[in-house]
Scaffold this active site. Structure first.
Site, PDB file in Angstrom:
ATOM      1  N   GLU A 153     -11.803  11.127  -4.517  1.00 45.84           N
ATOM      2  CA  GLU A 153     -11.704  11.105  -3.055  1.00 45.84           C
ATOM      3  C   GLU A 153     -10.825  12.242  -2.543  1.00 45.84           C
ATOM      4  O   GLU A 153     -11.120  12.849  -1.503  1.00 45.84           O
ATOM      5  CB  GLU A 153     -11.158   9.757  -2.584  1.00 45.84           C
ATOM      6  CG  GLU A 153     -11.135   9.627  -1.067  1.00 45.84           C
ATOM      7  CD  GLU A 153     -10.719   8.252  -0.591  1.00 45.84           C
ATOM      8  OE1 GLU A 153      -9.964   8.173   0.400  1.00 45.84           O
ATOM      9  OE2 GLU A 153     -11.155   7.262  -1.203  1.00 45.84           O
ATOM     10  N   LYS A 161     -11.743  15.270   0.156  1.00 45.16           N
ATOM     11  CA  LYS A 161     -10.988  15.561   1.372  1.00 45.16           C
ATOM     12  C   LYS A 161     -10.479  17.002   1.435  1.00 45.16           C
ATOM     13  O   LYS A 161     -10.094  17.469   2.511  1.00 45.16           O
ATOM     14  CB  LYS A 161      -9.822  14.574   1.502  1.00 45.16           C
ATOM     15  CG  LYS A 161     -10.290  13.154   1.834  1.00 45.16           C
ATOM     16  CD  LYS A 161      -9.143  12.176   1.899  1.00 45.16           C
ATOM     17  CE  LYS A 161      -9.620  10.790   2.319  1.00 45.16           C
ATOM     18  NZ  LYS A 161      -8.522   9.791   2.318  1.00 45.16           N
ATOM     19  N   GLU A 185      -7.526  -2.106   2.825  1.00 45.24           N
ATOM     20  CA  GLU A 185      -6.705  -0.955   3.211  1.00 45.24           C
ATOM     21  C   GLU A 185      -6.761  -0.749   4.719  1.00 45.24           C
ATOM     22  O   GLU A 185      -5.738  -0.486   5.379  1.00 45.24           O
ATOM     23  CB  GLU A 185      -7.199   0.294   2.481  1.00 45.24           C
ATOM     24  CG  GLU A 185      -6.424   1.564   2.806  1.00 45.24           C
ATOM     25  CD  GLU A 185      -7.006   2.795   2.143  1.00 45.24           C
ATOM     26  OE1 GLU A 185      -6.588   3.906   2.517  1.00 45.24           O
ATOM     27  OE2 GLU A 185      -7.884   2.657   1.265  1.00 45.24           O
ATOM     28  N   LYS A 192       0.852  -1.184   0.000  1.00 46.13           N
ATOM     29  CA  LYS A 192       0.000   0.000   0.000  1.00 46.13           C
ATOM     30  C   LYS A 192       0.885   1.229   0.000  1.00 46.13           C
ATOM     31  O   LYS A 192       1.986   1.218   0.563  1.00 46.13           O
ATOM     32  CB  LYS A 192      -0.910   0.031   1.240  1.00 46.13           C
ATOM     33  CG  LYS A 192      -1.707   1.330   1.381  1.00 46.13           C
ATOM     34  CD  LYS A 192      -2.431   1.442   2.707  1.00 46.13           C
ATOM     35  CE  LYS A 192      -3.095   2.806   2.821  1.00 46.13           C
ATOM     36  NZ  LYS A 192      -3.837   2.975   4.085  1.00 46.13           N
ATOM     37  N   GLU A 200      -7.950  12.329  12.678  1.00 49.15           N
ATOM     38  CA  GLU A 200      -7.115  11.161  12.993  1.00 49.15           C
ATOM     39  C   GLU A 200      -6.194  11.395  14.189  1.00 49.15           C
ATOM     40  O   GLU A 200      -5.282  12.222  14.131  1.00 49.15           O
ATOM     41  CB  GLU A 200      -6.277  10.756  11.776  1.00 49.15           C
ATOM     42  CG  GLU A 200      -5.511   9.471  12.003  1.00 49.15           C
ATOM     43  CD  GLU A 200      -4.955   8.873  10.725  1.00 49.15           C
ATOM     44  OE1 GLU A 200      -4.113   7.974  10.815  1.00 49.15           O
ATOM     45  OE2 GLU A 200      -5.364   9.311   9.637  1.00 49.15           O
TER      46      GLU A 200
END
Length: 445
Positions: free
Chosen positions: A432, A436, A298, A203, A254
């Site tokens: 995406e 964001k 993911e 990834k 986060e």
């Protein structure tokens, strides 16, 4: 490394002197931030006190791969002696700041004034905690009597300060410049997928930068206030260079790590979809996200990597129930992770161990960072890196600096990224990223 005091240099070993008083007629955070001296600091997080910092009693800087340990060593020296009367735990002296994403960060535009690591002990700080407001004056190498005099002066200044008016509107955007065209983006994502298929990567997180020219200079206190209304459960922050030549700010969902005693709170936040027009559509999108193989894969990679990064330090690790985290414009898959440490540790040791998580870097880490450098035509600076605070005991709270921008006058540079795995689609990943950008774009347009 030095502490800064009125343009002079004082050894960090001179000791911290700190005095605090509770304010009966207190300003709001926006008013306090608007009146603060450079460099200004702002930190607001779920379940924590909100802190507004004004000026710098001490500043710690470091660069390179040893920057985490260098900051800790300088902080240990700073906090090794002192005379602290905090009044309340929330108003204790703390260092606020952050780190660069890459070890070899150079600080080129728009990151002028942001070294590889920089932490500030505010000269004055206003702490909003438990329906009370506290004013603190911190100093290094000054007498308690002088600090107490400055505290009284600062309190009188606040009493005379007029209340600020209504929160202003966003300045408006007159021009946007993308660092990466859509065709270049698709090429980069496709190349990353080829590396994954070849077994070089599992990834990688690729990002974009967007330069927005504004119709007038941005009021960051107003922007942070609006972000707090829209994203009350996010980590809001502001860190300025010494010359107040710009400000790195944002509202990130986060958490990187929170340490109290030997209890560590962290988690995995990976996998994204939009919000629905109705509650029913919202639920449908959330169910689709949880069932989507690409996003589930993911997310699993991030959970496994965070656990592995904590294992050398932990006596036990517990993974919570996977759930949906809803924000104003997006929904994420989130898994809380809690650990009990085997021995006392400084929060910066955990920050170093966890950065970068696969949610912002990739796997394996070295190959992912190499791919990021090869692909992204801009410097990440402090974007997607740890920002937060720590105290003399080594406890602290750090977030990952997402949904963020650097603002300088009438220009703001925004950053956003996505995780790329084997079955990623370049067009969907492009969409995406645009999603964001929205939290910060909404505060500019």
């Amino acid at each position: 490394m030095e502490s800064l005091r009125s343009g002079e240099t004082t050894p960090l070993s001179a000791g911290v002197v700190s005095r605090t008083v509770r304010l009966s007629d207190a300003p709001r955070p926006r008013t306090a931030l608007g009146a603060a001296d450079p460099p200004r600091t702002f930190w607001a997080a779920p379940g924590e006190a909100t802190v507004v910092g004004s000026g710098a009693a001490a500043t710690v800087r470091a660069d390179g791969p040893d920057r985490f340990r260098s900051v800790r060593a300088a902080a240990d020296e700073l906090f090794s002696s002192g005379d602290v009367h905090a009044g309340t735990l929330a108003a204790r002296p703390r260092l606020f700041g952050g780190f660069s994403f890459h070890d070899d960060h150079t600080g080129r535009e728009p990151w002028d004034g942001y070294p590889g690591a920089r932490f500030v002990l505010p000269r004055r700080q206003t702490t909003f905690a438990d329906d009370e407001v506290w004013l603190t004056v911190n100093a290094v190498g000054e007498s308690p009597e002088e600090v107490e005099r400055q505290l009284e002066e600062a309190r009188e200044t606040i009493r005379r300060r007029p209340t600020s008016g209504a929160v202003g509107d966003p300045p408006g955007i007159v021009e946007r410049t993308e660092t990466t065209s859509k065709s270049e983006w698709c090429e980069g994502v496709t190349a990353a997928i080829e590396r994954i298929e070849a077994g070089e990567l599992r990834k990688v997180v690729l990002a974009q930068a967007l330069r927005a020219s504004l119709s007038s200079p941005l009021s960051i206190p107003d922007a942070l206030t609006r972000l707090g209304e829209t994203y009350p459960d996010c980590y809001r922050f502001l860190f300025e260079p010494d010359d107040r030549g710009g400000g790195f700010f944002g509202a990130t969902p986060e958490r990187l790590v929170d340490l109290r005693g030997r209890t560590v709170e962290t988690g995995a936040l990976a996998g994204t979809t939009g919000r629905g027009e109705t509650p029913e559509e919202d639920e449908w999108l959330a169910e689709e996200l949880l069932a989507d193989e690409k996003n589930a894969h993911e997310h699993d990679l991030v959970v496994g990597a965070v656990r592995k990064q904590l294992e050398p330090h932990a006596a036990s690790i517990r993974t919570g129930t996977r759930r949906i985290r809803r924000l104003a414009t997006v929904q994420h898959i989130e898994t809380p992770i809690t650990a009990e440490l085997a021995s006392d540790e400084h929060v910066l040791k955990l920050v170093e161990a966890l950065h970068p998580t696969p949610a912002v870097g990739g796997l394996p880490p070295d190959r992912a960072l190499e791919t990021i450098r090869d692909t992204e035509p801009f410097g990440r600076g402090w974007y997607a890196a740890p920002v937060g605070w720590f105290d003399a005991a080594g406890y602290g709270s750090f977030a990952v600096a997402l949904r963020s921008a650097v603002a300088r006058g009438d220009v703001a540079t925004l950053f956003a990224g996505v995780g790329v795995v084997a079955d990623s689609d370049p067009d969907r990943e492009w969409d995406e990223v645009q999603l964001k950008y929205r939290p910060i774009l909404d505060e500019l347009e």
